[in-house]
Design a protein around this motif. Structure first.
Motif: not given
Length: 684
Positions: A610, A616-619, A638, A669, A671
């Motif tokens: 990161n 931060s949250v990456y999907k 997360s 990815w 966020d």
């Protein structure tokens, strides 16, 4: 040089309001005591610049005794630019003394970055290399300048290595190539340049504030020798460059332990230096890409929105215009196609030599291998397609006195750009098939940049025209565009590894139009270089020397070959580092060399770091139009802090594939602010 689309976004901002430094509480304090100050720097820059990193870098130049992270209280960057920090009175005055422009602020960052150019030398008198406004070189610089060459605060080092030559021993460029590439990477802004009226405008390199260190390894008569190239790497690393740009390569891909660019760039990587190299000019042949080592970035060449075309008008008023004809600097009419004083029609592009031999005054050459980029000739000449050539032959055979008019080249807008050039070498990587090469594409067609006035405009010994700016095409020209952006990222993130910078460039690249490239990623890698996003990638795929050693062992290298490459007697392949696959390397692209007629099934283990927003949250999002099934575990990452690392596994599966065939997908990815894109490529 580079178009505005290729520019880091801050360069187009111009002047802003004065830096205002205001104290929040009583300012009558001792010089050594710290108080919180606001530094307001105006509107937020356009594009995705990592404001916090810029603020840290600026603070590092004034702080004494503490780090920027200890000093800073707030970074303002969502709506406007600035920060609040704890400073002593002396530090406040030092900061206040900075020239009050955004341009100066960024140049302070750039001026500590040194790009090492391994090429044909440089023409130091070019206006592109003026050192006006530059201070002395960074104190860490250890390089020197050749005795017969004058460096300045822009060109801070210049050396030459000609093992097989005894004359013309100087870093001074008499071929033009090195001057051209150096000015693309870091040339200063020069107004109103052109090549005989073509491509008129302001010329500027990607990072005009960066320093240049020149290592000349190519001689006019002796070419570029491997022993000299390796010597240049050796000295550039020791001198203290930050980025190495090398616009050359082997005639064909070579094993890493016998490839001097792979060897030199490996040692650069060990010292935190990213090597940027050209992919080669042997396209569109499959497997022609050179400079394929995973610890360097290999650059393909793409078009820009400026096309240069020629028109050919014959006696019956028919006009021929190919998709792009060769760069012609003349406007010429003759009354016949053959005999002395005429224009000849011939098969194949020989640089106009046949016309010179037959004492013709112009040439029309039938050659479809290079109709999408410009090239200069020593006389009025151009290339045409086979179809056009047949029409011209038919016209000649049916006309008693055939007439032709070769028009001077003209510029038009190309709405299809960027498209990878026909000459740009294609993958797959024949040394390590499961490492995607080229990595990325960048402008490399019809680029105007500085030139040596002692060099031929057209690379012909009979061409005596002298110019200070010339138009060239090639992956050699695309390479310094990427070198510039790599240096820009390095200026903002000086502690990043070479792998982190490579990852930042790859994962922020703009996807290319697959319908215009029949081999997809094998032509352009991850896509088109995107400077506006490169400095703030959100996540990076990092790697260190041990990771590359493990990959080589997994590929089948033995300890003997490994030691030749690494130069480290302790480098060995053992049961600990040779039990996986090449796919285990933490590379920003995911490539599978599948078996013919076998079901596709492979796992890719990856780790991201990161470097964006602390919490931060990456999907994960899979983008594909193929029959590939791609899953990611976990599909949500997360993060709680900066520099935190999280592992995940990508599984790729699908039906059997025939040979040859290929399918593409991508993993993104996101966020909400950053899109970290990795190409997924499967081929047989």
């Amino acid at each position: 040089m580079v178009s505005s689309l290729m520019s880091p976004p801050w360069l187009c901002l111009g002047l802003i309001s004065l830096i205002s430094i205001s104290v929040l509480v009583n300012s009558s304090i001792a010089n050594t005591e710290r108080q919180v100050y606001i530094v307001y720097m105006g509107e937020k820059p356009s594009g995705e610049i990592l404001i916090e990193s810029l603020n840290f870098n600026l603070l590092d130049q004034v702080l004494d005794g503490i780090t920027s992270r200890e000093s800073i209280v707030h970074s303002y960057g969502r709506s406007f630019s600035g920060f609040a920090a704890k400073l002593t009175e002396q530090e406040r005055r030092k900061l206040e003394g900075f020239q009050n422009t955004k341009e100066h602020w960024q140049q302070k960052l750039e001026s500590d970055v040194i790009i090492g150019m391994i090429d044909t030398g440089i023409w130091p008198e070019s206006k592109s290399f003026s050192d006006e406004g530059f201070g002395p070189p960074p104190k860490r610089w250890k390089g020197t300048c050749a005795k017969n060459f004058s460096c300045n605060n822009k060109i801070i080092g210049a050396k030459y290595y000609f093992s097989e030559a005894k004359d013309n021993l100087s870093p001074r460029d008499v071929l033009g190539h090195g001057t051209h590439t150096a000015s693309i990477a870091a040339g200063g802004c020069v107004a109103n340049v052109s090549l005989f009226g073509l491509a008129q405008g302001n010329a500027r390199g990607g990072v005009p504030g960066a320093r240049l260190a020149v290592y000349s390894v190519c001689h006019r008569y002796r070419g570029c020798q491997e022993v000299d190239i390796l010597k240049a790497f050796d000295e550039a690393i020791a001198d203290g460059v930050d980025i190495i740009s090398i616009s050359m390569g082997n005639d064909h891909p070579s094993e890493y332990f016998i490839d001097v660019i792979a060897i030199g760039s490996f040692h650069a990587m060990k010292n935190g230096i990213l090597t940027v190299a050209s992919a080669g000019n042997d396209g569109p042949t499959p497997g022609s890409v050179t400079n394929v080592a995973p610890w360097l970035i290999s650059v393909a060449a793409s078009s820009i929105d400026r096309r240069i075309i020629d028109k050919l008008v014959i006696g019956d008023n028919r006009t021929f215009e190919a998709s792009e004809l060769m760069l012609n600097l003349y406007d010429y009419t003759r009354t016949n196609f053959e005999g002395k004083g005429s224009i000849i029609l011939c098969y194949g592009d020989d640089g106009g030599n046949s016309a010179l031999v037959y004492k013709a005054e112009g040439a029309v050459m039938i050659d479809e291998s290079a109709l999408d980029f410009g090239k200069q000739y020593p006389l009025p000449a151009l290339d045409v397609s086979v179809a056009v050539g047949e029409e011209l032959l038919n016209y000649i055979n049916k006309t008693r006195n055939p007439v032709v008019n070769i028009h001077k080249s003209e510029e038009i807008f190309d709405e299809n750009a960027p498209v990878v050039a026909s000459f740009s070498s294609r993958g797959p990587n024949t040394i390590t098939p499961e490492i995607l090469k080229p990595d990325i594409s960048a402008p490399g067609v019809n680029i105007i940049a500085a030139w040596s006035p002692n060099a031929s405009v057209s690379d012909s010994p009979v061409d005596k025209r002298s110019v200070f700016y010339n138009i060239l095409s090639g992956t050699s020209i695309a390479c310094p565009h990427v070198s510039a952006v790599a240096a820009y990222v390095k200026s903002i993130h000086p502690s990043w590894s070479s792998a982190a910078i490579l990852s930042a460039l790859v994962t922020t690249a703009t996807p290319m139009n697959e319908s215009r490239h029949y081999v997809a990623e094998l032509a352009y890698g991850a896509g088109q270089l995107n400077p506006a996003r490169a400095a703030n990638p959100g996540l990076v795929y990092d790697a260190i020397e041990a990771d590359y050693v493990k990959m080589l062992c997994n590929q089948g290298y033995n300890s003997t070959k490994l030691k030749i490459l690494t130069g480290d007697k302790t480098s060995i392949c053992s049961s600990k580092n040779g039990t996986g696959t090449v796919r285990d390397l933490n590379y920003p692209s995911l490539t599978l060399h599948a078996g013919e007629g076998k079901s596709v099934n492979a796992n890719f283990s990856r780790t991201v770091t990161n470097v964006g927003i602390a919490e931060s949250v990456y999907k994960a999002e899979i983008r594909t139009t193929s029959k590939l099934e791609v899953t990611v575990n976990p599909s949500v990452l997360s993060f709680k802090s900066l520099n935190q690392k999280i592992e995940f596994i990508v599984t790729v599966s699908g039906p059997p594939m025939s040979s040859p065939s290929m399918v593409s997908a991508s993993l993104v990815w996101s966020d909400g602010k950053h899109d970290v894109r990795s190409p997924i490529f499967v081929f047989v």
